[in-house]
Write a protein that holds these residues in place. Sequence first.
Motif, PDB file in Angstrom:
ATOM      1  N   UNK A 111       0.846  -1.191   0.000  1.00 31.82           N
ATOM      2  CA  UNK A 111       0.000   0.000   0.000  1.00 31.82           C
ATOM      3  C   UNK A 111       0.878   1.237   0.000  1.00 31.82           C
ATOM      4  N   UNK A 112       0.604   2.177  -0.865  1.00 27.92           N
ATOM      5  CA  UNK A 112       1.374   3.413  -0.931  1.00 27.92           C
ATOM      6  C   UNK A 112       0.425   4.593  -1.038  1.00 27.92           C
ATOM      7  N   UNK A 146       0.674   5.218   9.801  1.00 25.62           N
ATOM      8  CA  UNK A 146       1.496   4.410   8.902  1.00 25.62           C
ATOM      9  C   UNK A 146       2.819   5.097   8.568  1.00 25.62           C
ATOM     10  N   UNK A 147       2.785   6.402   8.346  1.00 22.15           N
ATOM     11  CA  UNK A 147       4.037   7.119   8.085  1.00 22.15           C
ATOM     12  C   UNK A 147       4.956   7.032   9.294  1.00 22.15           C
ATOM     13  N   UNK A 207       6.479   3.600   9.386  1.00 20.71           N
ATOM     14  CA  UNK A 207       7.520   3.493   8.365  1.00 20.71           C
ATOM     15  C   UNK A 207       8.797   4.187   8.837  1.00 20.71           C
ATOM     16  N   UNK A 208       8.671   5.412   9.300  1.00 18.66           N
ATOM     17  CA  UNK A 208       9.830   6.178   9.755  1.00 18.66           C
ATOM     18  C   UNK A 208      10.542   5.468  10.898  1.00 18.66           C
ATOM     19  N   UNK A 209       9.761   4.896  11.818  1.00 17.77           N
ATOM     20  CA  UNK A 209      10.359   4.205  12.961  1.00 17.77           C
ATOM     21  C   UNK A 209      11.096   2.945  12.512  1.00 17.77           C
ATOM     22  N   UNK A 210      10.541   2.245  11.533  1.00 20.95           N
ATOM     23  CA  UNK A 210      11.197   1.038  11.014  1.00 20.95           C
ATOM     24  C   UNK A 210      12.540   1.392  10.383  1.00 20.95           C
ATOM     25  N   UNK A 217       5.897   5.096   1.566  1.00 16.01           N
ATOM     26  CA  UNK A 217       5.595   6.300   0.789  1.00 16.01           C
ATOM     27  C   UNK A 217       5.794   6.042  -0.697  1.00 16.01           C
ATOM     28  N   UNK A 218       5.040   6.734  -1.510  1.00 12.85           N
ATOM     29  CA  UNK A 218       5.144   6.533  -2.955  1.00 12.85           C
ATOM     30  C   UNK A 218       6.540   6.894  -3.469  1.00 12.85           C
TER      31      UNK A 218
END
Length: 323
Positions: free
Chosen positions: A1-2, A13-14, A17-20, A34-35
């Motif tokens: 999913x983007x 979700x952002x 993602x940033x934490x990962x 992110x796209x």
Amino acid sequence: MTTTDSTPAPQGLQEHFDATIARDQRIEPRDWMPDGYRKTLVRQIAQHAHSEIIGMQPEGEWITRAPSLRRKAILFAKVQDEAGHGLYLYSAAETLGVDRADLTEKLIEGRQKYSSIFNYPTLSFADVGVIGWFVDGAAICNQVPLCRSSYGPYARAMVRICKEESFHQRQGYELLLTMMRGTDAQREMVQDAVDRWWWPSLMMFGPPDDASPNSAQSMAWKIKRHSNDELRRRFVDMTVPQAEKLGVTLPDPDLRWNEESGHHDFGTPDWDELMRVIKGDGPLNTERIERRRAAHDEGAWVREAATAHAAKRNKRVQEGTAA
């Protein structure tokens, strides 16, 4: 999913993602991304895959002309490895929702790039050894850090690719050692190949950092781990002692050890030449793409047969399940 760069990410979700990325963990195909991250990966992995496939051509031209059965077998195995690398990388790209047939079409139409190094001709058999030493050596510098790329499928594909590239580099260097122990003509052939391939090999790492528009974001996302200039310096530091052992001169009057920095100083590649080659004006750009186009067209019947076979097999499985 983007999401597109202008569309806000769904709640949380952002941040996830940033934490990962911050924890140095992997993003997997089913994770939200992110796209821009996805587009960067598609561009980089596709270019990498195209480079492996186009890269079969310069050395493949020498398989039938190699001087012994042993050298033919070594070269054939290497070219076969490169085909496999391309397939691994196209598979990694497909986890991002793209199709390898579409990527191939974009390559043939000039809408996607491949490494500039493969647009230079192989004029002698010594070029085969220098490609192994320089080009595969540069690939090792560039690609080993990609084994820690933040995108899981790309990082895992790189593990096997880097092991094989390391073997290719040793094969090339062994060929050059053998030639340097040969005749004066063979030693001159090696030096000539070194002179022609040194600067294009330094250009493999891309433009200088201040002229590389994608590097900073790729490093922030941990898709790549080091800047172009840092990787280029590593390659020079690695190659200089190998050249001394081999007994060849690297064609750079500015090349010298810098005690203060602990690295070698070296000259500036011709960045105008790099941009010309990237834009299609290299010695063999047209020939490389035309050969890729011809191979793709000639292989159409294989793809059609494989598709028909898969359809028949699926039909039999469905009929068996229904029964």
